[in-house]
Design an enzyme around this catalytic site. Structure first.
Site, PDB file in Angstrom:
ATOM      1  N   TRP A   1       0.821  -1.227   0.000  1.00  0.00           N
ATOM      2  CA  TRP A   1       0.000   0.000   0.000  1.00  0.00           C
ATOM      3  C   TRP A   1       0.846   1.264   0.000  1.00  0.00           C
ATOM      4  O   TRP A   1       0.330   2.359  -0.122  1.00  0.00           O
ATOM      5  CB  TRP A   1      -0.953   0.001   1.211  1.00  0.00           C
ATOM      6  CG  TRP A   1      -2.097  -0.955   1.088  1.00  0.00           C
ATOM      7  CD1 TRP A   1      -2.365  -1.822   0.066  1.00  0.00           C
ATOM      8  CD2 TRP A   1      -3.163  -1.129   2.041  1.00  0.00           C
ATOM      9  NE1 TRP A   1      -3.517  -2.520   0.316  1.00  0.00           N
ATOM     10  CE2 TRP A   1      -4.029  -2.119   1.528  1.00  0.00           C
ATOM     11  CE3 TRP A   1      -3.468  -0.564   3.279  1.00  0.00           C
ATOM     12  CZ2 TRP A   1      -5.172  -2.541   2.200  1.00  0.00           C
ATOM     13  CZ3 TRP A   1      -4.602  -0.987   3.958  1.00  0.00           C
ATOM     14  CH2 TRP A   1      -5.448  -1.958   3.416  1.00  0.00           C
ATOM     15  N   LYS A   2       2.148   1.118   0.194  1.00  0.00           N
ATOM     16  CA  LYS A   2       3.057   2.279   0.279  1.00  0.00           C
ATOM     17  C   LYS A   2       2.511   3.280   1.306  1.00  0.00           C
ATOM     18  O   LYS A   2       1.970   2.846   2.322  1.00  0.00           O
ATOM     19  CB  LYS A   2       3.259   2.890  -1.101  1.00  0.00           C
ATOM     20  CG  LYS A   2       3.737   1.838  -2.120  1.00  0.00           C
ATOM     21  CD  LYS A   2       4.214   2.408  -3.411  1.00  0.00           C
ATOM     22  CE  LYS A   2       4.682   1.281  -4.321  1.00  0.00           C
ATOM     23  NZ  LYS A   2       5.242   1.765  -5.580  1.00  0.00           N
TER      24      LYS A   2
ATOM     25  N   HIS B   1      12.934  -2.291  -0.729  1.00  0.00           N
ATOM     26  CA  HIS B   1      12.163  -1.744  -1.855  1.00  0.00           C
ATOM     27  C   HIS B   1      12.957  -0.591  -2.492  1.00  0.00           C
ATOM     28  O   HIS B   1      13.631   0.162  -1.784  1.00  0.00           O
ATOM     29  CB  HIS B   1      10.799  -1.250  -1.356  1.00  0.00           C
ATOM     30  CG  HIS B   1       9.864  -0.945  -2.471  1.00  0.00           C
ATOM     31  ND1 HIS B   1       9.946   0.224  -3.195  1.00  0.00           N
ATOM     32  CD2 HIS B   1       8.850  -1.656  -3.022  1.00  0.00           C
ATOM     33  CE1 HIS B   1       9.005   0.216  -4.140  1.00  0.00           C
ATOM     34  NE2 HIS B   1       8.333  -0.922  -4.053  1.00  0.00           N
TER      35      HIS B   1
ATOM     36  N   GLU C   1      11.699  -6.593  -9.189  1.00  0.00           N
ATOM     37  CA  GLU C   1      10.904  -5.404  -9.450  1.00  0.00           C
ATOM     38  C   GLU C   1      11.762  -4.383 -10.198  1.00  0.00           C
ATOM     39  O   GLU C   1      12.482  -3.584  -9.575  1.00  0.00           O
ATOM     40  CB  GLU C   1      10.379  -4.820  -8.130  1.00  0.00           C
ATOM     41  CG  GLU C   1       9.415  -3.687  -8.382  1.00  0.00           C
ATOM     42  CD  GLU C   1       8.557  -3.378  -7.172  1.00  0.00           C
ATOM     43  OE1 GLU C   1       7.370  -3.703  -7.190  1.00  0.00           O
ATOM     44  OE2 GLU C   1       9.092  -2.809  -6.212  1.00  0.00           O
TER      45      GLU C   1
ATOM     46  N   GLY D   1       1.366  -2.642  -6.214  1.00  0.00           N
ATOM     47  CA  GLY D   1       1.315  -1.344  -5.534  1.00  0.00           C
ATOM     48  C   GLY D   1      -0.010  -0.658  -5.818  1.00  0.00           C
ATOM     49  O   GLY D   1      -1.009  -0.907  -5.134  1.00  0.00           O
TER      50      GLY D   1
HETATM   51  P1  PGA Z   1       3.103  -0.620  -8.730  1.00  0.00           P
HETATM   52  O1  PGA Z   1       4.080  -0.672  -7.480  1.00  0.00           O
HETATM   53  O2  PGA Z   1       2.309  -1.885  -8.762  1.00  0.00           O
HETATM   54  O3  PGA Z   1       2.247   0.600  -8.471  1.00  0.00           O
HETATM   55  O4  PGA Z   1       3.958  -0.443  -9.939  1.00  0.00           O
HETATM   56  C1  PGA Z   1       4.729  -1.843  -7.124  1.00  0.00           C
HETATM   57  C2  PGA Z   1       5.749  -1.580  -6.054  1.00  0.00           C
HETATM   58  O5  PGA Z   1       6.496  -0.591  -6.159  1.00  0.00           O
HETATM   59  O6  PGA Z   1       5.855  -2.349  -5.087  1.00  0.00           O
END
Ligand code: PGA
Length: 251
Positions: A9-10, A92, A165, A235
């Site tokens: 969820w950041k 991350h 990622e 995300g």
């Molecule tokens: P995103 O983010 O799905 O919005 O690209 C993924 C993340 O950074 O963990």
């Protein structure tokens, strides 16, 4: 194997009321789906969401500090465990961009393994590094330094999750580009080779690798079926209950 779908969820949503609504909607929609689901909310929402949690959704943190004491602003692994966190996202790229080094990441991964928290260890190259042909080198360095000093036995017997990622594929990035299943597949093969070189073939074959970067209901299945990833890290899409449930419904 059941795909593992992690919601990052950041720094969202703004209020606990919204977090609760989103969590309850995902919990309802996720029941009976094949995928295993881990929700990683901001720290402050963890206790409240933990109280709401049934047996289906697992909780994770977006970071985990290895020590306790005079460390202003940090949240320790033991604190997180009290509220049912079983996972922690470590390394991350957005944390790395704020100064987190491979050495710090290594300490956090070790502390997670010592305390039975499953590390969701993020690696990935920038757009510039990919253009310069440095993807392999970057992934190798991140893996080697991030896992430094962790024994072969430990790696083979842990539930460590590696996230490929690519920074250039994360939504809202400035040099954004879509990562397709082909590129994700190549990364999966490469990461397994590096792990095999460091820890032996068995570890390379068995380590869980998931994909992150602009995952949505349209591309989710390809990353699992074509790229042979063991799961996904989502995300932006994980903040929209409908989209996130649509991703879970693909499996
Ligand atoms: P995103 O983010 O799905 O919005 O690209 C993924 C993340 O950074 O963990």
């Amino acid at each position: 194997m059941r795909p593992l779908i992690v919601a990052n969820w950041k720094c969202n949503p703004s209020t606990f009321a919204e977090a609760k609504k989103l969590f309850i909607a995902i919990d309802k929609g996720a029941k009976g789906k094949k995928a295993a689901v881990v929700i990683c909310p901001p720290f402050v929402f963890i206790p409240g969401l933990s109280a709401l949690r049934g047996s289906f959704l697992k909780l994770g943190a977006q970071d985990a500090f290895p020590e306790e004491g005079a460390f202003t602003g940090q949240v320790s692994i033991r604190m997180l465990k009290q509220f049912g966190c079983e996972y922690a996202i470590i390394g991350h790229s957005e944390k790395r961009a704020l100064g987190e080094t491979n050495e710090i990441i290594n300490k956090k991964i070790k502390a997670c393994l010592d305390n039975a928290i499953i590390p969701i260890f993020c690696i990935g190259e920038s757009g510039k590094e990919r253009k310069e042909g440095k993807t392999g080198e970057v992934l190798e360095r991140q893996l080697e330094l991030g896992l430094k000093g962790i024994s072969k036995f430990r790696i083979q017997n842990s539930k460590l999750i590696i996230v490929y990622e690519p920074i250039w594929a994360i939504s809202k990035g400035k040099d954004w580009n879509a990562c397709d299943a082909g590129k994700a597949r190549q990364a999966d093969v490469l990461i397994r080779k590096i792990i095999a070189k460091l820890y032996g073939k068995l570890a390379g074959d068995n380590v869980r690798i998931i994909y992150g970067g602009s995952v949505n209901p349209d591309n989710a299945l390809e990353f699992i079926e074509k790229a042979k990833m063991d799961g996904l890290l989502s995300g932006a899409a994980s903040l929209d209950a409908k989209k996130f449930i649509a991703i879970l419904s693909k499996f």
